[in-house]
Every structure is written in C-alpha cells, then in structure tokens.
Scaffold this active site. Structure first.
Site, PDB file in Angstrom:
ATOM      1  N   GLU A 218       0.807  -1.216   0.000  1.00  0.00           N
ATOM      2  CA  GLU A 218       0.000   0.000   0.000  1.00  0.00           C
ATOM      3  C   GLU A 218       0.843   1.269   0.000  1.00  0.00           C
ATOM      4  OE1 GLU A 218      -2.382  -0.226   3.535  1.00  0.00           O
ATOM      5  OE2 GLU A 218      -0.668  -0.722   4.780  1.00  0.00           O
TER       6      GLU A 218
ATOM      7  N   ASP B 159      -5.121   3.666   0.639  1.00  0.00           N
ATOM      8  CA  ASP B 159      -3.794   3.951   1.182  1.00  0.00           C
ATOM      9  C   ASP B 159      -2.758   4.103   0.070  1.00  0.00           C
ATOM     10  OD1 ASP B 159      -3.180   4.304   3.994  1.00  0.00           O
ATOM     11  OD2 ASP B 159      -4.206   2.416   4.329  1.00  0.00           O
TER      12      ASP B 159
ATOM     13  N   ASP C 196     -12.569   3.277   6.826  1.00  0.00           N
ATOM     14  CA  ASP C 196     -11.619   3.222   7.919  1.00  0.00           C
ATOM     15  C   ASP C 196     -10.619   4.360   7.745  1.00  0.00           C
ATOM     16  OD1 ASP C 196      -9.741   2.422   6.037  1.00  0.00           O
ATOM     17  OD2 ASP C 196      -9.454   0.415   6.860  1.00  0.00           O
TER      18      ASP C 196
END
Length: 724
Positions: free
Chosen positions: A429, A457, A628
């Site tokens: 990521e 990400d 998230d």
C-alpha cells in the site's frame, strides 16, 4: 492518569502488565526473563526503527526537491535515475523463491473471501470469525442481489415470489458446482446417500452427479440426510434439508437453505479500523486476541428483542458414504493486523522514559496472546499447522520488511517458539513497496503468507510522495489512471513469479458499499479474474455472496493464462496521476472539495468522539460506505495537494467544513451518542471538527501523509475531556 509498573528497566502501563503476566502464568513462562527480553528487543531494535523512519524522511526530501525544480509529470529517465541514485529503487533481487512452510490451506491453496474487522469490538469480531459459513438464502433474500421491484419487492411479511427467486438462484448454483449427469437440481424431490455416493431423487428416477467427487459427505440419516456436503474449487457448500422448515416444507426436495463456505480467512485488526490510542485500548485488543486463540471470547448480544451469548462457532462434522468422519472448521483462519513502524506508544516507556515503538509492542504482545493456539493440549484452534499470521501494514520497501522479519525472529526467541512460527502479510500500500515488491517479498521469502493491493492507502501515498509535482486528479479519475492498473497487475504477476502459489495469498481490496450487493456481484468478480486468491468484503453477508465468484472462477487456473505485464510496467507505476490543463474546472473542484470534506467529517467525528474506527458512513449523496482510517489519508492528502498548488484556498476549505458539518450532523441525527460538529459563530469548534480541519490544512506536513499522529493526540484529548 496511566499507572505504571516497573518491569526490568521498562515502565509498563498497568493494563499491559496485567495482560502479559496473566498470559505468562498460563503458559508457564518466567515473567522476569520475559521483561528482560522485551527490554532487549526495545533497546536493540528501537534505534533501528527510528533510523528507518529517518530514511523515509530523507528520501521524501530528495523527491520533493526534484519535483520543486521540475514540476509536472517527470521525465522518465531523469526520474528513474534520481530514484535509483537515492536508493528509493532497490537492486533487482533476481529470481525470488518463496519457501514459507507450515501454512494452513485456507491461505496456501484455497481461494475465497476475506473479512477485516476491528479487534476492539468483540461482537463484530466474533461475527466475522464465524463468517466461515453463511446462508445463501439469507444473503440473497435480504439484499439487492435479488431484484427489489414489483412482485420481488421485500415487505414486512414473508414474500413468496422473492423466496421463489432465491430458491431458483440456489438451484442454479447447485447445477454449476455439482451438475447432475442428467437433469437439474431443480428436478430434485429428495437427496439420499448410498454405496455409490449421492443419490438425487427425481420424478424420473435417481440421478447421479456428473463428477462423483463433488460429493464429500452428509449428516443425519443417509436415507433422509439433514445436510449434504459438496465441494467445488476447494470450497464447500452444504445443502440444508428440513422438510418442516419455513422454506423446506414448500420445497419438493425439502431444501431449507444452502450454506456456503464464505470468509475462509479473517483479519482481526489493531490498525486502521480501530481507534486504539492508549494502554487501555491496546490491552483490550490484546485480550480479545487471546480470547480468540484460547476459545474463551464471548459477547452478550441483544438483537430484535432477544438476548444471547455470541461465541466462536464449533467445527462441523459429516460422514462420508464409506462411513468415515469428515470435520471442517467452523471458523475463518485468523490473521492479526499489527500497526506499522511509524507510531510510538506510552503503553510502555523505555529506560529513558520515552514511549516505545508501537509495532514492536504489538509483535510481542500479540505473539504472547497467540500462545494458547501454538502450544499445549488445546493448540490448533486457529492454525492447524502451528503458525501465527501477522499482517504488517505501511512498510516502505524491502529494508522495512527485513526489519519486521528480524523483529518477528526476536519475538520467537523471546517466547521459545520454533523459528518462523510468526508469518508475515505484506500490505502493498506504499509506493516504495509497490516499486520494489519482488525485493520486499525476497526479504521475507521464508515467512510471507500474504500480499495485497488497496486503492485508498496506495493513492494516499502516491499523492504524498509526489505532492510537489503538481495538482492531482480527483479521486475517481485517479482510479482509472495507468499507474493504478500497473500496480494491480504487477502485484499479481510478481507474486506468482515469486512462487506464492502453495504458500501465500494474493489479495485485492475492499468493496466499500455494503448495501449494493448487486453491483458487487457484477464487479467484484474482477478480483478472482485477476488471479487474486482473496479479496476484502465489508460484511459476512457480502462474504457469502462474494464466495459465488470463487465458484465461477478458479484464480489459480487464471494465473496460468495472465498476459505478461510488460517491461514498461514499472515506468507506468511511477507516473503520478496529475491533472492536465483545463481538467480542474471550478465545478469539478467545488464538487471534489465538498465530497472529500464530507467524507473526512463523517468519519472523523465517530473516530474522535466515539472511538469507532470503522463504520458505514453516508457519503455526500447518502450512500453508506464502509470507511476506515485510509479514507482520511486519501481525502486529506488530495486536499492538501490542492492547497499546496493553489487549486483551493484555506478559506474555501473552511467554508466547506462549516457548511458540510451541518449535513453530517443531519445524517447522524438518529445516533443518541453523537455530538454535533456544527458550532455557532464566535464559538470554539469541537475536537472532532478541529481534527478534520487540521488533517487538511496540515496534511502536507504529516509523515508519509499518515493521519495517526494527529488523530491519536486529539482522540486522547477527547477521552480526557469525556472523563472529566
């Protein structure tokens, strides 16, 4: 106020000491030797961790300098020369051969859905662990996977037409995964087991499976079994027979449901989906993890007026036609996601009174919590091969992977575990890991069990890495740029070439819209078609529906047919998705600003005020998205980039924040625990609002564009305020 206990030359927060020493006593280990060993790890590896972070900063400084002097899409040769010269691009490792041993088949040889769930929420975590098996009928009936218009519209009462459509879809699946030599499962009037295997009764006589090996076993009376177990592409499906059931009594064959093996693996998360900012939070996570490993975790749940205790599901037992017993796991194989290398925690202070690196503490404490599964008479509840699976996020390149491997080795020595018990999942990521993925895998070649990709990400790091190159495209446009396809394709190709087959998962990212299951069924099949053996889903229901894709497509067979990614794939990966001339019109900018501001506010208010790390957050149009902390990273970095290049102004950001705070407040009006974001003129904004604003205005200065430093400090401030 945190209370500390002296252990060796460390100061250990009381909740952490209590967790550790309970675990040590239960496993028969010496606490004094343990804490001395922890101190040695902290003081040996802590400076190395700090040096790796300084390397990140220095590489970023050199890249920033390059882009400041040469704005725009960089010249390929000059850029490659820079990245090679400064060590951002590692040397080619040559042929990589993964040799990881003692890997459970759910990870090494099977393909299926994967859940990620916050470990601090025991109810959600237990539900996710138990999502190994799911009701296909419930998943179809209760979602838009079945059309919701006309006669198929669900109502408060049972809808027979909708149920009939669900049953028809179920029979289609049975015909696909266990076809009959003649006829269809639609014709079945009953199922039985005899010496030849599965007998499917029809009005025209008994039919047999085209492939007899698709039948695995049964439960109950062989003449009228209550369950028939099938297998296809390595995944199981159970025909649940109950002629007295609400569906079974109307079904010619008495089929009440079809249960699918769904989330074969689940990641219990201590990172992006939790708000764990102090010793109490960390200790709760560690205790919950131990509860999974020793099988004792339970949670009292009240649902629909009924209170019950949720616990880990039991294994499932069947008999074969020959009379042998077959036992299948009732639970997903569990990974645990530790934090990355960046953050420190005052849950433990070193000999100088400084907070230790949180990733070091996670490695020690989660391994300690895993001991009941790794040794003793009850070992093997989770891993039947004696391994512990740790997902390690946000590592920048092979040096940082090698550091994690060394850390895991030191923890094994500390606890007396066999070498390479602790396996590593490498989250691809960060761009430096993507660009050096083969070398990163090589650095963990005897421990790696997982690689994956993720848009949020990965794009957040893409923006921060090239922050000074120029203004970036809006998020939706970024997803369609060549670098992203190169990223996705290279990940699978490098994983396959490195020999992950038979040793590790190759994963893909999250479907973020839990209410849009029809769209998921249409689109997420792209993940197994890419050769990925797992992909993230937002709920147990989504896992059951996504399991259908792995019956349609065998990713391991796909891998042999994938075209080469091309020699220019790395060059495409390194092209930042900048906005061209005339793309960022006033209307485009205004819409994107509002979309990102609303997203940040909607998520951060729950994180700061309620400690909720992941939830279904309405977007600006009211569509629920599972969000998230990666949501904050991409959104704050995009707006920070636009601020840097004058696409937007701080005044525009403030105007959008004030206006959309009222929208977010309205969206959360039904939550009695919610604290409004909006505030009157002349008043001070709340901590959550301040967090959202700072994430944007200070985003360019955050290390690697991460949100944790700001969020953790402000969440702790909020907790202190709530405790006063």
């Amino acid at each position: 106020m945190t209370s500390y206990l002296s252990r060796a030359d460390l100061s250990v927060a009381a909740p952490i000491a209590a967790f550790a020493e309970e675990s040590l006593t239960a496993s028969g280990r010496d606490p004094e030797a343990f804490w001395a060993g922890v101190s040695a790890i902290v003081h040996d590896l802590g400076p190395r961790n700090a040096a790796l972070l300084r390397t990140r900063d220095e590489l970023q400084r050199r890249i920033d300098d390059f882009h400041r002097t040469r704005p725009g899409v960089p010249d390929r040769d000059a850029y490659r020369a820079l990245l090679t010269d400064i060590g951002y691009l590692a040397a080619d490792p040559g042929a990589v051969a993964v040799t990881t041993e003692d890997v459970d088949p759910e990870i090494a040889t099977l393909a299926g859905p994967q859940l990620v769930v916050p470990l601090l929420n025991a109810r959600f975590a237990l539900n996710a662990a138990n999502a190994r098996w799911g009701s296909l009928y419930d998943a179809l009936y209760g979602t838009d996977a079945i059309d919701r218009t006309g006669d198929l519209a669900p109502g408060r009462a049972f809808t027979p037409a909708r149920a009939a459509a669900v049953v028809a879809r179920g029979r289609e699946l049975l015909d696909a995964i266990a076809p009959l030599a003649g006829g269809s499962h639609r014709d079945a009037t009953g199922y039985a087991v005899d010496d030849e295997g599965l007998a499917v009764r029809t009005a025209d006589g008994v039919r047999r499976l085209a492939d007899a090996t698709a039948f695995v076993g049964f439960a109950g009376d062989p003449e009228e079994p209550r369950a028939v177990l099938l297998r296809h592409h390595g995944l199981h499906a159970e025909i649940d027979v109950d002629r007295n059931g609400s569906i079974g009594r109307t079904d010619p064959a008495g089929v009440q449901d079809i249960l699918l093996e769904s989330a074969i693996t689940t990641i219990l998360d201590l990172e992006d989906s939790v708000a764990a900012v102090d010793a109490e939070d960390k200790a709760l996570g560690y205790r919950n993890w131990r509860g999974f490993m020793d099988g004792t975790l339970t949670e009292t749940v009240t649902k629909d007026g009924r209170t019950f205790t949720r616990a880990l599901a039991a294994d499932r037992t069947y008999r074969t036609a020959a009379g042998d017993e077959v036992t299948l796991p009732g639970r997903a194989v569990l990974f645990i996601r530790n934090v990355g290398h960046l953050m420190r925690t005052d849950a433990v202070l070193d000999r100088d009174g400084e907070p230790v690196f949180e990733g070091i503490l996670d490695a020690v404490m989660t391994a300690l919590g895993a001991l009941p599964d790794l040794e003793g008479p009850d070992a093997g509840r989770n891993s039947r091969t004696g391994s512990m699976y740790i997902v390690k996020p946000k590592m920048h390149g092979p040096e940082e992977v090698a550091f994690a491997v060394e850390l895991f080795g030191r923890v094994e020595e500390l606890l007396g575990l066999r070498a390479r018990t602790l396996k590593i999942g490498i989250m691809d990521e960060e761009r430096r890991t993507s660009a050096n993925l083969a070398a990163a895998i090589a650095a963990a070649s005897d421990r790696v069990v997982f690689i994956n990709t993720g848009f949020l990400d990965r794009t957040g790091d893409e923006i921060h890495t090239s922050l000074h190159a120029g203004p970036f495209l809006p998020k939706a446009a970024i997803k369609a740029q060549p670098f992203m396809q190169a990223y996705e394709d290279r990940n699978v190709a490098i994983g396959v070439a490195s020999g992950l087959d038979g040793h590790a998962q190759i994963g893909k990212g999250m479907w973020a819209e839990p209410d849009l299951m029809r769209a998921m069924l249409e689109k997420k099949i792209a993940h197994p078609l890419s050769g990925a053996s797992t992909a993230w889903v937002p709920s147990p229901t989504a896992a059951t529906l996504h399991a259908l894709h792995y019956h349609q497509v065998d990713p391991f067979a796909v891998r042999a047919t994938l075209p080469p990614v091309g020699e220019d794939a790395l060059d495409r990966l390194l092209v930042p998705p900048l906005a061209g001339e005339g793309v960022l019109t006033a209307d485009v900018v205004a819409e994107e600003l509002d979309n990102n501001v609303q997203s940040i506010l909607g998520y951060v208010v729950r994180w700061i005020d309620q400690g909720i790390g992941v939830s279904k957050v309405p977007d600006i149009h009211g569509t629920g998205l599972m969000e998230d902390r990666a949501t904050l990273r991409i959104s704050s970095q995009l707006l920070a980039n636009w601020l840097l290049h004058g696409v937007i102004t701080p005044e525009q950001v403030d105007e959008s924040l004030r206006r959309l705070a009222e929208v977010v407040d309205e969206q959360n009006a039904g939550d009695p625990a919610y604290e409004p974001l909006a505030f009157p003129d002349g008043a001070e904004p709340g901590i959550a609002y301040t967090a959202a604003r700072r994430l944007i205005l200070e985003g360019a200065d955050q290390p690697s564009g991460y949100t944790e430093p700001l969020l953790h400090g402000l969440r702790r401030e909020k907790k202190a305020q709530q405790q006063r």
